[in-house]
Write a protein that holds these residues in place. Structure first.
Motif, PDB file in Angstrom:
ATOM      1  N   ASP A  81       0.824  -1.209   0.000  1.00  0.00           N
ATOM      2  CA  ASP A  81       0.000   0.000   0.000  1.00  0.00           C
ATOM      3  C   ASP A  81       0.859   1.261   0.000  1.00  0.00           C
ATOM      4  O   ASP A  81       0.596   2.222  -0.737  1.00  0.00           O
ATOM      5  CB  ASP A  81      -0.920   0.016   1.220  1.00  0.00           C
ATOM      6  CG  ASP A  81      -2.277  -0.623   0.953  1.00  0.00           C
ATOM      7  OD1 ASP A  81      -2.525  -1.033  -0.190  1.00  0.00           O
ATOM      8  OD2 ASP A  81      -3.084  -0.702   1.903  1.00  0.00           O
ATOM      9  N   LEU A  82       1.894   1.263   0.831  1.00  0.00           N
ATOM     10  CA  LEU A  82       2.736   2.445   0.948  1.00  0.00           C
ATOM     11  C   LEU A  82       3.583   2.663  -0.308  1.00  0.00           C
ATOM     12  O   LEU A  82       3.826   3.808  -0.713  1.00  0.00           O
ATOM     13  CB  LEU A  82       3.623   2.336   2.190  1.00  0.00           C
ATOM     14  CG  LEU A  82       2.861   2.427   3.520  1.00  0.00           C
ATOM     15  CD1 LEU A  82       3.750   2.037   4.686  1.00  0.00           C
ATOM     16  CD2 LEU A  82       2.299   3.840   3.730  1.00  0.00           C
ATOM     17  N   GLN A  83       4.021   1.589  -0.929  1.00  0.00           N
ATOM     18  CA  GLN A  83       4.777   1.736  -2.178  1.00  0.00           C
ATOM     19  C   GLN A  83       3.898   2.332  -3.276  1.00  0.00           C
ATOM     20  O   GLN A  83       4.357   3.177  -4.056  1.00  0.00           O
ATOM     21  CB  GLN A  83       5.350   0.382  -2.601  1.00  0.00           C
ATOM     22  CG  GLN A  83       6.511  -0.073  -1.732  1.00  0.00           C
ATOM     23  CD  GLN A  83       6.974  -1.485  -2.033  1.00  0.00           C
ATOM     24  OE1 GLN A  83       6.160  -2.355  -2.390  1.00  0.00           O
ATOM     25  NE2 GLN A  83       8.263  -1.737  -1.907  1.00  0.00           N
ATOM     26  N   THR A  84       2.651   1.894  -3.338  1.00  0.00           N
ATOM     27  CA  THR A  84       1.720   2.504  -4.290  1.00  0.00           C
ATOM     28  C   THR A  84       1.538   3.985  -3.990  1.00  0.00           C
ATOM     29  O   THR A  84       1.519   4.826  -4.896  1.00  0.00           O
ATOM     30  CB  THR A  84       0.362   1.790  -4.242  1.00  0.00           C
ATOM     31  OG1 THR A  84       0.533   0.437  -4.642  1.00  0.00           O
ATOM     32  CG2 THR A  84      -0.645   2.464  -5.164  1.00  0.00           C
ATOM     33  N   ALA A  85       1.406   4.318  -2.727  1.00  0.00           N
ATOM     34  CA  ALA A  85       1.204   5.713  -2.336  1.00  0.00           C
ATOM     35  C   ALA A  85       2.415   6.570  -2.697  1.00  0.00           C
ATOM     36  O   ALA A  85       2.265   7.699  -3.179  1.00  0.00           O
ATOM     37  CB  ALA A  85       0.915   5.801  -0.843  1.00  0.00           C
ATOM     38  N   VAL A  86       3.617   6.059  -2.460  1.00  0.00           N
ATOM     39  CA  VAL A  86       4.825   6.803  -2.825  1.00  0.00           C
ATOM     40  C   VAL A  86       4.835   7.082  -4.324  1.00  0.00           C
ATOM     41  O   VAL A  86       5.176   8.182  -4.774  1.00  0.00           O
ATOM     42  CB  VAL A  86       6.091   6.032  -2.400  1.00  0.00           C
ATOM     43  CG1 VAL A  86       7.336   6.674  -3.003  1.00  0.00           C
ATOM     44  CG2 VAL A  86       6.210   5.988  -0.878  1.00  0.00           C
ATOM     45  N   ALA A  87       4.438   6.088  -5.109  1.00  0.00           N
ATOM     46  CA  ALA A  87       4.421   6.253  -6.564  1.00  0.00           C
ATOM     47  C   ALA A  87       3.327   7.213  -7.026  1.00  0.00           C
ATOM     48  O   ALA A  87       3.511   7.946  -8.012  1.00  0.00           O
ATOM     49  CB  ALA A  87       4.236   4.890  -7.231  1.00  0.00           C
ATOM     50  N   ASN A  88       2.206   7.236  -6.332  1.00  0.00           N
ATOM     51  CA  ASN A  88       1.042   8.014  -6.781  1.00  0.00           C
ATOM     52  C   ASN A  88       1.017   9.455  -6.319  1.00  0.00           C
ATOM     53  O   ASN A  88       0.380  10.304  -6.941  1.00  0.00           O
ATOM     54  CB  ASN A  88      -0.247   7.343  -6.308  1.00  0.00           C
ATOM     55  CG  ASN A  88      -0.615   6.116  -7.120  1.00  0.00           C
ATOM     56  OD1 ASN A  88       0.211   5.564  -7.841  1.00  0.00           O
ATOM     57  ND2 ASN A  88      -1.857   5.690  -6.997  1.00  0.00           N
ATOM     58  N   LEU A  89       1.665   9.739  -5.185  1.00  0.00           N
ATOM     59  CA  LEU A  89       1.556  11.058  -4.580  1.00  0.00           C
ATOM     60  C   LEU A  89       2.751  11.933  -4.925  1.00  0.00           C
ATOM     61  O   LEU A  89       3.861  11.438  -5.161  1.00  0.00           O
ATOM     62  CB  LEU A  89       1.433  10.939  -3.062  1.00  0.00           C
ATOM     63  CG  LEU A  89       0.158  10.253  -2.542  1.00  0.00           C
ATOM     64  CD1 LEU A  89       0.276   9.973  -1.050  1.00  0.00           C
ATOM     65  CD2 LEU A  89      -1.067  11.107  -2.834  1.00  0.00           C
ATOM     66  N   SER A  90       2.536  13.228  -4.910  1.00  0.00           N
ATOM     67  CA  SER A  90       3.620  14.184  -5.105  1.00  0.00           C
ATOM     68  C   SER A  90       3.931  14.847  -3.770  1.00  0.00           C
ATOM     69  O   SER A  90       3.233  14.647  -2.778  1.00  0.00           O
ATOM     70  CB  SER A  90       3.223  15.234  -6.135  1.00  0.00           C
ATOM     71  OG  SER A  90       2.306  16.160  -5.582  1.00  0.00           O
ATOM     72  N   THR A  91       4.965  15.670  -3.758  1.00  0.00           N
ATOM     73  CA  THR A  91       5.321  16.375  -2.524  1.00  0.00           C
ATOM     74  C   THR A  91       4.432  17.588  -2.279  1.00  0.00           C
ATOM     75  O   THR A  91       4.554  18.248  -1.245  1.00  0.00           O
ATOM     76  CB  THR A  91       6.793  16.825  -2.573  1.00  0.00           C
ATOM     77  OG1 THR A  91       7.000  17.637  -3.727  1.00  0.00           O
ATOM     78  CG2 THR A  91       7.716  15.614  -2.639  1.00  0.00           C
TER      79      THR A  91
END
Length: 570
Positions: free
Chosen positions: A197-207
């Motif tokens: 879940d967190l890896q997907t979030a890192v890929a999907n979200l920006s700073t």
């Protein structure tokens, strides 16, 4: 996002493990159906509802203590940092948490389980209806960028709720948006799911914060959580990479005031990476969106805000802030020699003539962490001792500070009629935590030079704290020195771990740190041997392997039709 509204929908109220089939066949009147929610507004509303459980509250301000995002009960009272405090007879089930003698019917366990699974269910509903909308159902779908962003936000939130559960219960069922009401056994390690879940979030979200709203999860939050979960899995190199990316993008910790982390007027600053945005006063919820989990944790008696005397720092924690002539921590445990116990145990006449020992050599972070007699307590005045303590014989002579607010902030920062429900945010992961987790990874990967730099950065910031004064004089001999070197991995490891205790004391990390380091038994039994000299109820406590986790709530096992098994040893 500051003014979260709770969303009560038929299909998100239903408990993950206890829904009845008949409930699912009837459309309750006055509530939105799933078809009606398959819109952009519907999905956005569901996502807000998923954020809404971050403060551990479904409805009402009382009774959310086990689910508090500060994790003061399971993360601190269960450790060597805090007593339950108050009186022995108030919230007696918390006594069992402090003494590591819980049963599966302890209401604090159910509180955490129920609130986290409610949050998970809201995340799952968001993801399921988002997929349905994007797949062609309902009205106009989101653009690809916002759809990915929503998925990232929901998956950071889901990872958060599962992480809170697995740290406490160890054996947890993993329910997703595709489970379709099936009862899931708790027979698998769910950390790989949390990481995915967190890896997907890192890929999907920006700073950049989604929708420009500061309380939302962004890439930094996802990276911080992913690094922390990797750290718990001892995947140090992978965790190190996540932490280093955040450190490189953020301003230097050295120049960020330590006290800003506990100031309601300065929250949401650059040190806040993952946090719970609390709101009171103007959102119409009567405090439901405030810091309800910590509402018991204020001084008692004649204190300006006085409820209810819980969460008292230990003697052991207070003494851990002692320093040597160079201003360095006493890593060898000698801080327990000739312990400072304030006025504990003195007679009434002796207490009348008590004089604060201002020659005590201390790290100044103690004054932002705990209140002690004879020193200023925020803007409340000088802490008078027993007059602000509910039962010193049960909880000791010290009071918590980090979760409280200034008296001058009462009107704007507390819920109407409930001054112990505040809008102070809770930092789940802040930048100093990132530095120290990165330092830990550096030690475990052989990079002692970087570990030294990171720990000393935390200490450099602490050295900038303005000395506390009473009657024009410093209330201790404050000093913070820098480590000249880390001569070995063992020394560095001890220094990093001790620094985490000092920097992050009473912020919900300590017990979980002891468990993941594999030192819970030795540390806690040594602590009980020391602290038990002052509190009989802590004498002769031994820590068994099972005590690194807590029993699953019995009612959940009873409802699971044999699918859930109890935590090992219970």
């Amino acid at each position: 996002m500051k003014h979260l509204k709770y969303i009560f929908l038929s299909f998100i109220i239903c408990s993950t493990l206890s829904c009845k089939k008949s409930f699912l066949t009837v459309q309750p009147q006055g509530e939105l159906s799933e078809a009606q929610l398959t819109t952009q507004d519907g999905v956005e509303g569901l996502l807000i509802g998923a954020y809404g459980l971050l403060n551990g509250n479904v409805n009402g301000t009382w009774g959310n203590y086990g689910a508090a995002p500060s994790q003061w009960l399971f993360g601190e009272v269960a450790s060597d940092n805090a007593h339950k405090g108050s009186s022995n007879g108030d919230q007696p089930n918390m006594n069992a948490i402090e003494r590591h003698a819980p049963t599966s019917t302890n209401d604090n366990l159910s509180n955490l389980w129920d609130r986290c699974f409610e949050g998970i269910q809201r995340c799952n509903n968001t993801l399921r209806i988002l997929a349905s909308l994007q797949g062609g159902a309902g009205t106009a779908k989101f653009g690809d960028a916002r759809a990915k962003e929503i998925e990232g936000e929901a998956k950071v939130l889901r990872a958060h709720y599962y992480f809170f559960l697995v740290r406490v219960f160890k054996v947890v069922p993993y329910v997703t948006e595709t489970t379709n009401g099936a009862i899931v056994p708790n027979d698998k390690d769910i950390y790989p799911n949390i990481i995915a879940d967190l890896q997907t979030a890192v890929a999907n979200l920006s700073t950049t914060k989604p929708k420009g709203q500061k309380a939302r999860m962004d890439k930094f939050a996802a990276q911080a959580y992913l690094g922390k979960v990797f750290l718990y899995q001892k995947r140090y190199a992978e965790a190190y990479a996540q932490f280093n990316a955040i450190i490189a993008a953020k301003p230097s910790l050295i120049n960020l005031p330590y006290s800003d982390n506990f100031d309601i007027t300065k929250e949401d600053g650059p040190e806040s990476i993952v946090f719970v945005e609390n709101s009171v006063g103007t959102d119409g919820t009567g405090g439901d969106n405030g810091n309800v989990g910590d509402m018991l944790n204020f001084p008692s008696g004649s204190a300006p805000i006085n409820c209810c005397g819980f969460f008292q720092p230990t003697i052991d924690l207070a003494n851990s802030f002692k320093v040597d002539a160079a201003g360095l921590p006493l890593l060898d445990g000698s801080y327990r020699t000739n312990p400072y116990i304030s006025d504990l145990g003195l007679t009434a006449d002796q207490k009348k003539t008590y004089v604060l020992n201002t020659a005590l050599a201390l790290d100044p972070r103690i004054e932002s962490t705990l209140g002690r007699r004879g020193t200023p307590y925020r803007d409340w005045g000088v802490m008078p001792g027993d007059a602000w303590i509910r039962d010193a014989s049960n909880g000791g002579p010290f009071l918590p500070i980090k979760n409280t607010i200034e008296v001058s902030q009462l009107a704007s920062g507390t819920a109407p009629g409930s001054p112990n429900v505040t809008g102070l945010n809770i930092n789940l992961i802040r930048l100093a935590d990132i530095y120290l987790m990165a330092a830990e990874c550096a030690v475990e990967t052989g990079d002692l030079g970087t570990a030294l730099t990171l720990v000393n950065a935390v200490r450099q910031r602490a050295a900038k704290i303005t000395p506390q004064l009473a009657n024009g004089a410093a209330t201790a001999a404050y000093k913070v020195g820098l480590y000249p070197s880390f001569p070995s991995a063992d020394y560095a490891r001890n220094a990093v771990r001790f620094e985490r205790r000092l920097e992050l004391a009473l912020e919900g990390h300590r017990f979980f740190d002891l468990v993941r380091w594999g030192v819970a038994k030795t540390t806690l039994e040594s602590y009980f041997n020391f602290e038990g000299k002052y509190f009989d109820y802590l004498k002769n406590i031994s820590i068994k392997p099972r005590d690194e986790y807590w029993p699953l709530p019995q009612d959940q096992i009873d409802r699971s039709q044999g699918k859930l098994v109890q935590s090992p040893g219970y």
